[in-house]
Design a protein around this motif. Structure first.
Motif, PDB file in Angstrom:
ATOM      1  N   UNK A  18       1.027  -1.270   0.018  1.00 43.85           N
ATOM      2  CA  UNK A  18       0.016  -0.010   0.051  1.00 43.85           C
ATOM      3  C   UNK A  18       0.789   1.160   0.002  1.00 43.85           C
ATOM      4  N   UNK A  19       0.763   2.036  -1.016  1.00 43.28           N
ATOM      5  CA  UNK A  19       1.667   3.050  -1.234  1.00 43.28           C
ATOM      6  C   UNK A  19       0.888   4.509  -1.300  1.00 43.28           C
ATOM      7  N   UNK A  20       0.915   5.454  -0.708  1.00 38.66           N
ATOM      8  CA  UNK A  20       0.074   6.416  -0.765  1.00 38.66           C
ATOM      9  C   UNK A  20       0.872   7.802  -0.173  1.00 38.66           C
ATOM     10  N   UNK A  21       0.422   8.947  -0.205  1.00 35.85           N
ATOM     11  CA  UNK A  21       1.043  10.268   0.169  1.00 35.85           C
ATOM     12  C   UNK A  21      -0.003  10.873   0.927  1.00 35.85           C
ATOM     13  N   UNK A  22       0.449  11.557   2.038  1.00 36.93           N
ATOM     14  CA  UNK A  22      -0.195  12.275   2.947  1.00 36.93           C
ATOM     15  C   UNK A  22       0.503  13.399   3.491  1.00 36.93           C
ATOM     16  N   UNK A  23       0.478  14.871   3.259  1.00 32.81           N
ATOM     17  CA  UNK A  23      -0.917  15.054   2.330  1.00 32.81           C
ATOM     18  C   UNK A  23      -0.505  14.626   0.912  1.00 32.81           C
ATOM     19  N   UNK A  24      -1.572  14.655   0.048  1.00 37.94           N
ATOM     20  CA  UNK A  24      -1.464  14.156  -1.390  1.00 37.94           C
ATOM     21  C   UNK A  24      -1.148  15.250  -2.395  1.00 37.94           C
ATOM     22  N   UNK A  25      -0.415  15.000  -3.431  1.00 35.00           N
ATOM     23  CA  UNK A  25      -0.105  15.652  -4.568  1.00 35.00           C
ATOM     24  C   UNK A  25      -0.861  15.193  -5.750  1.00 35.00           C
ATOM     25  N   UNK A  26      -1.764  15.944  -6.528  1.00 40.80           N
ATOM     26  CA  UNK A  26      -1.747  17.309  -6.570  1.00 40.80           C
ATOM     27  C   UNK A  26      -2.530  18.281  -6.045  1.00 40.80           C
ATOM     28  N   UNK A  27      -3.656  17.870  -5.238  1.00 38.80           N
ATOM     29  CA  UNK A  27      -4.581  18.648  -4.542  1.00 38.80           C
ATOM     30  C   UNK A  27      -4.352  19.124  -3.136  1.00 38.80           C
ATOM     31  N   UNK A  28      -3.428  18.486  -2.425  1.00 35.68           N
ATOM     32  CA  UNK A  28      -2.990  18.660  -1.044  1.00 35.68           C
ATOM     33  C   UNK A  28      -4.034  18.222   0.015  1.00 35.68           C
ATOM     34  N   UNK A  29      -4.885  17.128  -0.596  1.00 30.92           N
ATOM     35  CA  UNK A  29      -5.835  16.458   0.386  1.00 30.92           C
ATOM     36  C   UNK A  29      -5.165  15.635   1.495  1.00 30.92           C
ATOM     37  N   UNK A  30      -5.759  15.484   2.391  1.00 31.05           N
ATOM     38  CA  UNK A  30      -4.974  14.921   3.567  1.00 31.05           C
ATOM     39  C   UNK A  30      -5.985  13.901   4.356  1.00 31.05           C
ATOM     40  N   UNK A  31      -5.339  12.940   5.202  1.00 26.91           N
ATOM     41  CA  UNK A  31      -6.132  11.817   6.039  1.00 26.91           C
ATOM     42  C   UNK A  31      -5.845  12.450   7.372  1.00 26.91           C
ATOM     43  N   UNK A  32      -7.078  12.534   8.039  1.00 30.88           N
ATOM     44  CA  UNK A  32      -6.933  13.102   9.244  1.00 30.88           C
ATOM     45  C   UNK A  32      -6.452  11.859  10.343  1.00 30.88           C
ATOM     46  N   UNK A  33      -6.051  12.172  11.498  1.00 33.72           N
ATOM     47  CA  UNK A  33      -5.890  11.258  12.279  1.00 33.72           C
ATOM     48  C   UNK A  33      -6.725   9.798  12.192  1.00 33.72           C
ATOM     49  N   UNK A  34      -8.126  10.070  12.460  1.00 35.29           N
ATOM     50  CA  UNK A  34      -9.123   9.232  12.495  1.00 35.29           C
ATOM     51  C   UNK A  34      -9.235   8.443  11.281  1.00 35.29           C
ATOM     52  N   UNK A  35      -9.213   9.103  10.159  1.00 33.41           N
ATOM     53  CA  UNK A  35      -9.179   8.306   8.887  1.00 33.41           C
ATOM     54  C   UNK A  35      -8.029   7.494   8.475  1.00 33.41           C
ATOM     55  N   UNK A  36      -6.805   8.026   8.981  1.00 31.54           N
ATOM     56  CA  UNK A  36      -5.566   7.114   8.942  1.00 31.54           C
ATOM     57  C   UNK A  36      -5.851   5.907   9.615  1.00 31.54           C
TER      58      UNK A  36
END
Length: 224
Positions: A18-36
């Motif tokens: 599982x490979x993901x970025x947080x915050x994400x590029x290009x939108x800058x979206x992020x996972x909160x602590x709870x979502x993570x």
């Protein structure tokens, strides 16, 4: 925004990685602590988790948390990637680092790592950058202030802007992005048009110094 439910459904298929970025590029979206936590709880122990936190310095605080506290409690292989190219300003030195949770995985990575992959000057600069917490705090604070200022400007022009925790903004220019970007380029501004289907009117602009941002906003105003 991030479709967390779809991501959780995908990892239940027990992928090898599982490979993901947080915050994400290009939108800058992020996972909160709870979502993570929800996402990581759905991952099989057999799946290698790799989290790219290149923009983490800009995001820390509020509902964003680094994945490190969550991952350090898990008995499975994981890697967190960081870079000195963003908030630390060392992009030209091409240096970053990874935090690896499992000693055996770290040993395997060392086997395939190329020799002399980071030169001595880059390593010395990276150590100095890590030690200068005051400078980093100033850089991040300015970037956040300028990001908010540019976001208000774009919204004031009636443009839709994605909420961002990076040092950039992703917005709908309401016209063909490539044509729009060419117009900015003629005014000395370089931004990135997005060409993915469904986003061909979107542009990503990096947040620069106050004067650079003023230049961008003036150039954009001439195109609308």
């Amino acid at each position: 925004s991030i479709n967390l439910d779809a991501l959780i459904e995908a990892v239940r298929e027990r992928p090898r990685m599982l490979l993901f970025s947080n915050p994400m590029n290009p939108a800058g979206s992020w996972l909160s602590g709870g979502d993570l936590s929800r996402l990581l709880d759905a991952v099989s122990d057999e799946t290698l988790i790799v989290v790219d936190e290149a923009y983490a310095e800009y995001a820390e605080g509020d509902d964003y948390v680094s994945s490190l506290p969550c991952l350090s409690k898990r008995d499975q292989p994981w890697i967190v990637l960081r870079t000195f190219s963003k908030a630390f300003g060392l992009a030209g030195l091409r240096i970053g680092f990874g935090i690896v949770g499992d000693p055996q995985l770290r040993a395997l990575l060392d086997r395939v790592r190329t020799p002399f992959n980071a030169n001595g000057v880059a390593q010395a600069a990276a150590l100095a950058a890590l030690a200068d917490e005051e400078h980093l705090a100033k850089v991040v604070a300015l970037a956040r202030t300028e990001r908010a200022r540019v976001e208000r400007f774009l919204a004031g022009k009636g443009l839709e802007v994605a909420p961002s925790r990076g040092n950039f903004l992703f917005f709908d220019c309401r016209q063909n992005a490539s044509t729009f970007v060419e117009g900015l380029l003629r005014n000395g501004v370089i931004v990135k048009p997005w060409k993915q289907a469904g986003f061909d009117t979107y542009v990503r602009v990096s947040i620069g110094s106050p004067s650079e941002n003023d230049h961008f906003m003036a150039a954009l105003s001439q195109l609308l």
